[in-house]
Design a protein around this motif. Structure first.
Motif, short mmCIF file in Angstrom:
data_model
loop_
_atom_site.label_atom_id
_atom_site.label_comp_id
_atom_site.label_asym_id
_atom_site.label_seq_id
_atom_site.Cartn_x
_atom_site.Cartn_y
_atom_site.Cartn_z
N ARG A 179 4.16 5.46 16.17
CA ARG A 179 5.14 4.39 15.93
C ARG A 179 5.15 3.48 17.15
NH1 ARG A 179 10.11 7.51 14.53
NH2 ARG A 179 10.49 7.22 16.72
N ILE A 180 5.62 2.25 16.98
CA ILE A 180 5.52 1.27 18.06
C ILE A 180 6.32 1.72 19.29
CG2 ILE A 180 7.35 -0.20 17.10
CD1 ILE A 180 4.27 -1.44 19.01
N LYS A 215 5.14 -12.93 6.88
CA LYS A 215 5.98 -12.04 7.69
C LYS A 215 5.20 -10.82 8.15
CE LYS A 215 10.11 -13.69 5.42
NZ LYS A 215 11.06 -13.47 4.35
N TRP A 216 4.30 -10.36 7.30
CA TRP A 216 3.50 -9.20 7.71
C TRP A 216 2.64 -9.55 8.91
CZ3 TRP A 216 5.85 -5.41 5.86
CH2 TRP A 216 6.31 -5.37 4.54
N LEU A 246 3.29 -11.81 11.10
CA LEU A 246 4.17 -11.96 12.25
C LEU A 246 4.48 -10.60 12.87
CD1 LEU A 246 5.83 -13.97 13.85
CD2 LEU A 246 7.72 -13.57 12.30
N TYR A 247 4.75 -9.63 12.01
CA TYR A 247 4.99 -8.28 12.52
C TYR A 247 3.79 -7.76 13.29
CZ TYR A 247 9.44 -7.07 10.45
OH TYR A 247 10.77 -7.00 10.17
N MET A 299 3.72 -9.43 16.62
CA MET A 299 4.78 -8.90 17.49
C MET A 299 4.40 -7.54 18.03
SD MET A 299 8.16 -9.96 15.38
CE MET A 299 8.88 -8.34 15.46
N ARG A 300 3.87 -6.72 17.14
CA ARG A 300 3.49 -5.37 17.57
C ARG A 300 2.38 -5.44 18.60
NH1 ARG A 300 3.17 -1.20 12.58
NH2 ARG A 300 5.40 -1.02 12.16
N PRO A 327 0.79 -1.24 0.00
CA PRO A 327 0.00 0.00 0.00
C PRO A 327 0.82 1.29 0.00
CG PRO A 327 -0.78 -1.53 1.66
CD PRO A 327 0.46 -2.10 1.13
N SER A 328 2.04 1.25 0.50
CA SER A 328 2.70 2.54 0.65
C SER A 328 4.03 2.63 -0.08
CB SER A 328 2.90 2.87 2.12
OG SER A 328 3.63 1.86 2.72
N GLU A 352 -2.17 -0.50 7.98
CA GLU A 352 -2.33 -0.80 6.56
C GLU A 352 -1.14 -0.36 5.73
OE1 GLU A 352 -4.78 1.54 4.26
OE2 GLU A 352 -4.50 0.23 2.56
N SER A 353 -0.66 0.88 5.99
CA SER A 353 0.37 1.40 5.11
C SER A 353 1.74 0.83 5.43
CB SER A 353 0.40 2.92 5.20
OG SER A 353 0.59 3.32 6.52
N GLU A 354 1.87 0.13 6.56
CA GLU A 354 3.16 -0.44 6.89
C GLU A 354 3.15 -1.96 6.72
OE1 GLU A 354 3.70 0.97 10.86
OE2 GLU A 354 3.27 2.99 10.20
N LEU A 355 2.17 -2.61 7.34
CA LEU A 355 2.17 -4.08 7.38
C LEU A 355 1.10 -4.67 6.47
CD1 LEU A 355 2.56 -4.64 11.20
CD2 LEU A 355 4.30 -4.23 9.49
N VAL A 356 0.69 -3.96 5.45
CA VAL A 356 -0.34 -4.42 4.52
C VAL A 356 -1.68 -4.55 5.25
CG1 VAL A 356 -0.96 -6.05 2.73
CG2 VAL A 356 1.43 -5.60 3.21
#
Lengths: 384, 410
Positions: free
Chosen positions: B379-380, B159-160, B162-163, B166-167, A30-31, B251-255
């Motif tokens: 941010r996390i 992997k997304w 998983l992130y 984790m978050r 998306p980005s 959405e914009s980071e981890l799909v």
């Protein structure tokens, strides 16, 4: 039992060993602003490297530019940086005109400036909106598109198209604009001036936005020059270089406007917020230019009298223009034929993208998104 | 103790013509429980669906556009169309996923979001199960949802995802502690985990007034409670993974974070669970800090111990049983109920209480939506900083303040 434990312990240590994660960000993400693919090596959320992989939107623009006539290249330039079609076509036309020594009527030059600056605003509005999207705020995107819609309506009136205009032509522009279009542009200027503080209230001065962008992706002056950054990315690092001032074209010297540069207002000089802010202030400066150009819009022809096939003598030329994303340069080598012998594009997005890996070291995954967004690339131009 | 379950137990036909000590008694109870569960499920599903529509309309309003307006009048049937679409979609299970976990995760999330509804009251007596540890119960099941999401983060092998998992783990550790401390403030002040008592405490004498109206609410009683309310609400945003704390599904980071690989109905479960747990958090906020069903609309008082079933049983008893069939007798008693001022007063009391409670919850719900469509994402590391270094000390301060207050002015 004992032996089992002994056997297990090295395995346990083995399984506890952490490893770095390679992730593919894009080309469908998306980005990544289109089809950019970033291969990111991360340790947890911490990014150690980010390699941009490009080429997913390659359409052989330069080769096409060498095999069709000069006139026929113009619509292809629209598709380079599709958010700034006016600027692209303007740069290409200027290159051909300089090589062929074509005199452009003054009215055409002013119309080109008006359209180019309108398109700069439209492009910066998209940059504003998508940057907010990257950082997780959806609403600014629609606010930006609301004002951009007015610009597209103006372009539609002038050229008949809303995205790929084919408006600047070699020797002038495709069509003249009428008084209703002039009125629409003037109305847009007031609308945009009123909307601008709204953007800042919504995003620029938002505490979370500042926390996400200030002190992130810092580009020192020397590094900005070393990587060949141009446009807002260069000016965000505090370097006051703008092709419109440094090498004026299309009568830009007639207008007074300032070159906004980053000041490290919210964090460090050259951070993401600075680059973003340069774009925001540039919107206001572009409005000033449009206003002056409308006031001084001379009467006269809008297209020079030229033969159907432009005769370009042998020679070579490099013409840089200030695109919304930086210096767009067309390098043309002509051999007196109807087609160019060589066409090379210096694409600002392509050069600006080169700094990604340097900025992405040691930041979090979320920051990579913030950095890519602040560089503001358009893949149509990166891949050409 | 006037929960719906108990009312139904007494209310059930068994009380009249089906002896409860018969071998079929369990069936009556089972039916009663099933009805309650179905009601809770229906309420959760309908409300979550209605709010997906509400959120899209409100988002449209905030963003200067119209929002859904194609399906049905004003687009009201949009959530149903979406539901049908999700049902009809292919259910994809990635080949490399841990199948059991993958299938189990959405169910667990959904159950975790559904179970708190069993203890969530609408008003004093309109509560599916009235339990003394309601607060603890709800907080516990809110946390179960997290396990499901961690499973969803791990299971697909993406992997997304998983992130996202984790978050969420990092985020949960951060928000749970200040939220728990904020709850403690209220528990200390009123000395109970029972919602009925928490609200009763907020409607009794405060500021020297016997009927303090909204001044009896916890947030107006103690500065610590006021601060705790804000901390709890912010923590609640994080707990429901709403912007600006939507990092696990950024959405914009981890799909799409933990639900990247989920499709169709499995995705819908995550989606519904989010909207349902938003309501749970808002309702908790309303009960703990904003007086629950007490105020701003005044609630008529009724004599202690008066219940609708009590009145109803009186009527059934008073009717001449000899010449009427049991069902007719029931109907006659019910009819009598609607002509009885005291019963009407009880009903009115519950209705006004429910309006108060839902009004406050939905106002908080609206603010959650408003926040989401206004703010960028944190941010996390900033989430953890905010929760553990800003909210946690303040929450601790609230607890200490309250302890001193309770010790000095019991």
């Amino acid at each position: 039992m004992n032996s089992a434990r002994e056997n297990r312990s090295p395995d346990a240590i083995e399984s506890l060993r952490t490893e770095e994660l390679m992730i593919n960000m894009g080309p469908q993400h998306p980005s990544t602003h289109g089809v950019l693919r970033l291969v990111i090596r991360t340790d947890g959320e911490l990014v150690s490297e980010a390699w941009p992989h490009i080429g997913y939107l390659h359409r052989s623009f330069e080769k096409i530019g060498e095999s069709v006539n000069y006139n026929q290249v113009v619509p292809y330039t629209d598709r380079l940086d599709y958010l700034a079609s006016m600027n692209n076509a303007l740069a290409y036309c200027l290159a051909v005109e300089r090589l062929a020594a074509i005199e452009v009527p003054l009215r055409a030059a002013y119309l080109r400036v008006i359209m180019a600056e309108l398109n700069r605003i439209a492009s910066h509005l998209v940059a504003f909106g998508t940057y907010a999207l990257d950082l997780g705020a959806f609403t600014p995107f629609l606010y930006g598109f609301r004002e951009r819609e007015d610009i597209l309506a103006i372009f539609e009136q002038a050229s008949g198209a809303r995205l790929l205009y084919h408006y600047p032509r070699i020797g002038g522009v495709a069509r003249d604009i009428g008084p209703d279009t002039v009125q629409a542009i003037r109305r847009f200027i007031t609308v945009m001036r009123a909307a601008w503080p709204e953007y800042n209230a919504l995003l620029s001065n938002n505490a979370i936005f500042i926390k996400r962008t200030a002190n992130v992706g810092i580009v020192p002056r020397a590094q900005a020059i070393a990587h060949g950054l141009t446009g807002p990315c260069l000016r965000g690092s505090g370097i006051s270089y703008d092709v419109r001032k440094a090498h004026p074209y299309s009568h830009y010297e007639d207008f007074t406007f300032a070159i906004p540069v980053g000041e490290g207002k919210m964090g460090t000089l050259g951070d993401c917020w600075d680059r973003y802010w340069v774009r925001m202030v540039e919107i206001l400066e572009s409005l000033k230019i449009i206003e002056q150009a409308l006031d001084g819009l001379p009467q006269g022809p809008f297209l020079a009298k030229l033969p159907r096939t432009v005769k370009v003598p042998a020679g070579e030329v490099y013409v840089p223009c200030e695109n919304p994303r930086g210096e767009l340069g067309f390098y043309l080598v002509a051999q007196g034929k109807p087609q160019a012998m060589r066409l090379k594009v210096r694409a600002p997005s392509f050069c600006n993208l080169s700094i990604t890996n340097a900025l992405a070291r040691g930041v979090l995954v979320a920051d990579v998104v913030a950095i890519i967004g602040s560089i503001d690339i358009v893949l149509g131009e990166v891949d050409r | 103790m006037h929960s719906v379950i108990e009312e139904i137990q007494r209310f059930s036909p068994g009380a009249l013509f089906w002896p409860l000590h018969s071998e079929w008694a369990w069936l009556v109870y089972a039916l009663a429980f099933a009805c309650c569960a179905a009601l809770a499920l229906a309420w959760m599903a309908v409300m979550a669906m209605a709010w997906t529509y509400g959120e899209r309309k409100i988002a449209g309003f905030i963003q200067g556009r119209i929002g859904p307006n194609r399906v049905g009048p004003w687009g009201l049937l949009q959530p149903i169309a979406d539901g049908i679409k999700l049902l009809a979609k292919e259910d994809v299970i990635p080949r490399i996923s841990s199948r059991v976990l993958y299938v189990l995760a959405p169910a667990l999330v959904f159950i975790g979001a559904l179970l708190p509804f069993a203890a969530l009251p609408f008003s004093e007596r309109l509560v599916p199960v009235d339990m003394e540890l309601a607060l603890l119960y709800i907080l516990a099941f809110e946390a179960i949802e997290v396990i499901g999401i961690l499973m969803a983060g791990w299971a697909p092998g993406s992997k997304w995802s998983l992130y996202g998992g984790m978050r969420l783990a990092a985020q949960m550790l951060s928000y749970e502690i200040p939220m728990g401390l904020c709850v403690l403030v209220i528990v200390l002040l009123c000395g109970s985990l029972d919602f009925t008592e928490i609200v009763a405490w907020q409607s009794t004498t405060a500021w020297g007034l016997e009927h303090p109206w909204i001044l009896g609410w916890a947030i107006f009683r103690s500065p610590a409670a006021l601060l705790a309310f804000f901390i709890f609400y912010i923590g609640g945003l994080a707990a429901t993974k709403r912007a600006p704390f939507d990092l696990p599904e950024a959405e914009s980071e981890l799909v799409a974070g933990y639900h990247t690989e989920y499709s169709g109905m499995r995705f819908a479960f995550f989606f519904m669970a989010e909207y349902a747990s938003m309501y749970v958090i808002c309702a908790l906020c309303a009960i703990l800090f904003l007086g629950g069903w007490h105020g701003p609309l005044p609630v008529p008082s009724v004599p202690d111990g008066a219940t609708i079933t009590g009145r109803w049983l009186e009527f059934t008893g008073s009717l001449d049983a000899a010449d009427k069939a049991p069902l007719l007798r029931l109907a006659a008693a019910s009819f009598e109920l609607f002509q009885d001022p005291q019963s009407m007063r009880i009903m009115l009391r519950e209705a006004i209480g429910a309006v108060n409670m839902l009004g406050k919850s939905f106002a908080l719900y609206f603010i959650m939506i408003w926040v989401r469509w206004t703010l960028p994402r944190i941010r996390i590391d900033q989430v953890m900083y905010l929760c553990l270094k800003v909210l946690l000390p303040f929450a601790l301060g609230c607890v200490v303040w309250t302890m001193i207050q309770v010790a000095l002015f019991p």
